[in-house]
Design an enzyme around this catalytic site. Structure first.
Site, short mmCIF file in Angstrom:
data_model
loop_
_atom_site.label_atom_id
_atom_site.label_comp_id
_atom_site.label_asym_id
_atom_site.label_seq_id
_atom_site.Cartn_x
_atom_site.Cartn_y
_atom_site.Cartn_z
N CYS A 2 0.84 -1.20 0.00
CA CYS A 2 0.00 0.00 0.00
C CYS A 2 0.87 1.25 0.00
CB CYS A 2 -0.86 0.02 1.24
SG CYS A 2 -1.73 -1.51 1.55
N ARG A 27 4.16 0.72 -7.12
CA ARG A 27 4.17 -0.29 -6.06
C ARG A 27 3.04 -1.29 -6.21
NH1 ARG A 27 6.64 1.33 -1.29
NH2 ARG A 27 5.00 0.37 -0.07
N TRP A 74 -3.23 -2.35 -1.33
CA TRP A 74 -2.91 -3.68 -1.89
C TRP A 74 -3.50 -4.64 -0.87
CZ3 TRP A 74 -0.58 -6.31 -5.85
CH2 TRP A 74 -0.06 -7.58 -5.57
N ASN A 98 -0.85 1.22 6.48
CA ASN A 98 -0.06 0.19 5.79
C ASN A 98 0.38 -0.80 6.84
OD1 ASN A 98 -0.24 1.61 3.46
ND2 ASN A 98 1.95 2.07 3.27
N GLY A 99 0.39 -2.08 6.51
CA GLY A 99 0.89 -3.07 7.46
C GLY A 99 -0.19 -4.07 7.83
N GLU A 480 16.37 -23.57 -8.17
CA GLU A 480 15.97 -22.16 -8.13
C GLU A 480 17.16 -21.24 -8.44
OE1 GLU A 480 13.39 -20.60 -8.31
OE2 GLU A 480 13.80 -18.60 -7.54
N LYS A 484 17.18 -18.64 -11.55
CA LYS A 484 17.43 -17.19 -11.38
C LYS A 484 18.53 -16.76 -12.34
CE LYS A 484 14.65 -15.93 -9.87
NZ LYS A 484 13.56 -16.71 -9.41
N GLU A 487 17.32 -16.76 -16.00
CA GLU A 487 16.32 -15.73 -16.30
C GLU A 487 16.93 -14.37 -16.57
OE1 GLU A 487 13.71 -16.20 -12.72
OE2 GLU A 487 12.14 -16.07 -14.22
N HIS A 503 26.15 -39.64 -12.55
CA HIS A 503 25.37 -40.37 -13.55
C HIS A 503 25.26 -39.62 -14.88
CE1 HIS A 503 24.34 -43.33 -10.56
NE2 HIS A 503 23.95 -42.36 -9.74
N LYS A 602 5.80 -10.99 -16.11
CA LYS A 602 5.66 -11.18 -14.67
C LYS A 602 4.55 -12.17 -14.35
CE LYS A 602 6.71 -10.49 -10.41
NZ LYS A 602 7.89 -11.22 -9.94
O1 M6R Z 1 2.84 -16.08 -10.49
P1 M6R Z 1 3.35 -17.49 -10.35
O2 M6R Z 1 4.07 -17.72 -9.09
O3 M6R Z 1 2.27 -18.50 -10.58
O4 M6R Z 1 4.37 -17.63 -11.55
C1 M6R Z 1 4.97 -18.84 -11.86
C2 M6R Z 1 6.15 -18.63 -12.76
O5 M6R Z 1 5.75 -18.06 -13.98
C3 M6R Z 1 7.22 -17.73 -12.12
O6 M6R Z 1 7.63 -18.25 -10.89
C4 M6R Z 1 8.42 -17.54 -13.02
O7 M6R Z 1 9.14 -18.74 -13.11
C5 M6R Z 1 9.27 -16.40 -12.49
N1 M6R Z 1 9.74 -15.60 -13.56
C6 M6R Z 1 10.41 -16.86 -11.65
O8 M6R Z 1 11.34 -15.89 -11.36
#
Ligand code: M6R
Length: 607
Positions: A2, A27, A74, A98-99, A480, A484, A487, A503, A602
């Protein structure tokens, strides 16, 4: 998260408030509102949706006055709606917040017992009732009434209050949510974030924890909650608007990495019961005794959270857990039924594959719980219940704080189930809850020591492949870490279960191949060391994530990224942080667009 704005001066407040809220739009929000007063009772205008909706309403109603407060919401407690939007007005008190108020359930019950009627589902309206009650009970000043109200509140807040009985003043208080004053020539501005102030002034005063401020035409008076006056001079902000939006960080992703301790604390707030060794998951009844299986469904980073969730649920609750990529599950003929609990995990709450998978599971009789960062999202609505993460909006496309907030929510769920299946005793529940509560502080330590990885990033920026190895609960963190890096640096990276290296992938290793090994102290430590020796023997360059003080790993690795000690099930919350920073640093070294990497969106609302 928020946004808050406020104004007291000689100009019309409404346009200043609206333009401040515009500056906070980045935000994310789902509704907005303002309250404006000119000595007479304040006018409150609120609208669900974009600011343009509120602007239209303001253009019709034309509220006049030189004092006002505004808010972009939010949703956390209660869905996005006009009624839940701030400011909340109770009696003559208008309030934005907020909070999260931790003890909102108790307080609401008590206030209802005093025949107080609520018009919204929010925790915020409770604080407005408390301030109104304090004024009716004879509090001599608004600041005193706010102080009395806050003495009953537990939680995180930045609140800003106006009262029809005390026109020409604003009172604001801060505890764990940011609030900053902008000091102008015979006018004062107030905001949750600096960008809302910069068009008016660069002289700002950041409120600190437990401070309360009274803004009048005479200026500002900052006090501690106990009434002691605080003397602090404003500081001059030199940031430009873009830097200010990022809180002074060069990118949203780095800001969000640093917001993780707060995101975890907010997600645990009011849910984790250390004394009772238990956790609340809200109104959803998981019916733990009847559960045959938990099926975790998600995509991308959220899928990796699900993989950690399997360890948590099996480890703490003894219930078999499976993890499926939502995009695969929906096109199988999954064996699933009424004794299964599906947990759909999604930061955005609108990923098409996850949504479809949840619907598929429910159509076969399973019950569904959503873990989502967006209140009332499509995935939450398609489920039987929701356990929200409170990470605040995530702007960087590469998910960071939402991932760790998902891990925190899964830890709460596993603890809750474990106490109900009986696998966790009171003592074991207490021990786990206490360790979980320490995670935000431990994360702060990781952030403090990880600091600048630009050297190691420079050396890694020119490589074409990186291997990430982990075992047990840290294997999903290897996945993960690799995701990262892929990406945002566009370097090919693969996460592998360390024991699987021999393997196949061992064939890739030579002196040009960095290998990131996640090796904190724990049950898999010795095994990972053997895998690491295999890499070393082939001249691989080793970047290790290790427990603080691990001298052995330091002696055999090229770079060591340290994390504090933690029980194995909670290690992913810490071990992922240096990997996020590593990926970020490599992307910066390559000059990539960190916050908006190529080809990625996103939220993925298509198949
Ligand atoms: O909004 P979601 O968590 O469902 O999204 C899933 C994936 O699209 C998301 O985690 C994607 O892999 C991100 N870009 C990871 O950084």
């Amino acid at each position: 998260m928020c946004g808050i704005v406020g104004y007291l001066g000689d100009k019309e407040a409404a346009p200043i408030l609206l333009s401040g809220l515009r500056r906070l739009e980045y935000r994310g929000y789902d509704s907005a509102g303002i309250a404006v007063a000119n000595g007479a009772p304040s006018t409150v205008l609120r609208r669900r949706g974009k600011l343009a909706e509120l602007e239209r309403l303001v253009a019709t109603e034309t509220p006049h006055g030189n004092v006002g407060i505004g808010h972009t919401r939010w949703a956390t407690h209660g869905r996005p709606s006009d009624e839940n939007a701030h400011p909340h007005k109770v009696g003559g008190v208008s309030l934005v917040h907020n909070g999260i108020i931790e003890n909102h359930v108790d307080l609401r019950r008590r206030l209802q017992g005093e025949a107080r009627v609520f018009k919204s589902e929010t925790d915020t309206e409770i604080v407005a009732h408390l301030v109104d009650r304090a004024l009716r009970d004879g509090a001599p000043t608004l600041i005193e009434a706010v102080r009395m109200a806050l003495s009953e509140v537990r939680g995180a807040y930045a609140i800003v209050v106006m009262s029809d009985d005390h026109p020409e003043q604003i009172v604001a208080a801060k505890n764990a949510s940011p609030l900053v004053l902008g000091i102008g020539e015979s006018e004062t501005f107030l905001a949750s974030d600096v960008p809302a102030l910069l068009e008016h002034t660069r002289d700002v005063l950041f409120l600190e924890e437990g401070e309360i401020v009274e803004i009048t035409r005479g200026g500002v008076r900052v006090e501690r909650m106990d009434g002691r006056v605080v003397e602090r001079s404003p500081r001059r902000i030199e940031w430009d608007a873009a830097q200010a939006e990022k809180g002074g960080y060069p990118h949203f992703m780095l800001k969000e990495i640093h917001e993780q301790p707060r995101a975890i604390a907010d997600t645990l707030r009011g849910r984790l019961d250390v004394e009772g060794g238990d956790a609340s998951i809200g109104t959803f009844d998981a019916d733990a005794g009847r559960l045959r299986r938990v099926v975790l469904l998600a995509c991308g980073t959220s899928y990796h959270a699900g993989l950690v969730g399997k360890f948590l649920i099996e480890g703490l609750a003894g219930i078999p857990a499976e993890v499926d990529l939502a995009s695969e599950f929906r096109y199988r003929d999954p064996v699933i039924g009424p004794d299964d609990l599906v947990v759909g995990i999604s930061q955005s709450g609108e990923t098409a594959d996850t949504l479809a998978a949840i619907k598929e599971a429910r159509s076969r009789g399973a019950r569904a719980l959503a873990i989502s960062n967006v209140v009332d999202s499509a995935i939450a609505r398609a489920s039987d219940g929701a356990l929200y993460t409170y990470a605040g909006p995530e702007i960087g496309v590469a998910s960071t704080k939402c991932f760790t907030a998902q891990l925190a929510a899964l830890a709460l769920l596993a603890l809750h189930l474990g106490r109900r299946t009986g696998k966790l005793s009171l003592e074991a529940g207490r021990a786990f809850a206490s360790e979980l509560q320490q995670i935000p502080a431990k994360m702060e330590r990781v952030l403090a020591v990880s600091g600048d990885l630009s050297d190691v990033a420079q050396r890694s920026a020119s490589v074409s492949d990186v291997l990430f190895l982990g075992r047990g609960v840290n294997y999903p963190i290897a996945l993960e870490g690799a995701l990262k890096l892929k990406e945002i640096s566009y370097i090919h990276a693969e996460g592998y279960a360390a024991g699987e290296m021999k393997h196949g992938p061992i064939a890739l290793i030579d002196d040009g191949m960095p290998v990131v090994v996640i090796a904190p102290m724990g049950p898999s430590y010795e095994k990972v060391l053997s895998n690491l020796a295999e890499v070393k023997a082939r001249d691989g360059r080793i970047i290790a994530v290790a427990t603080e003080g691990d001298k052995h790993l330091r002696s055999v690795s090229d770079v060591v990224l340290s994390v504090p000690d933690a029980p194995p099930l909670l290690q992913p919350l810490l071990t992922v942080v240096p990997l996020q920073i590593l990926a970020y640093s490599v992307a910066v070294a390559k000059g990539n667009d960190v916050d908006q990497p190529r080809n990625l969106a996103k939220s993925v609302t298509v198949e």
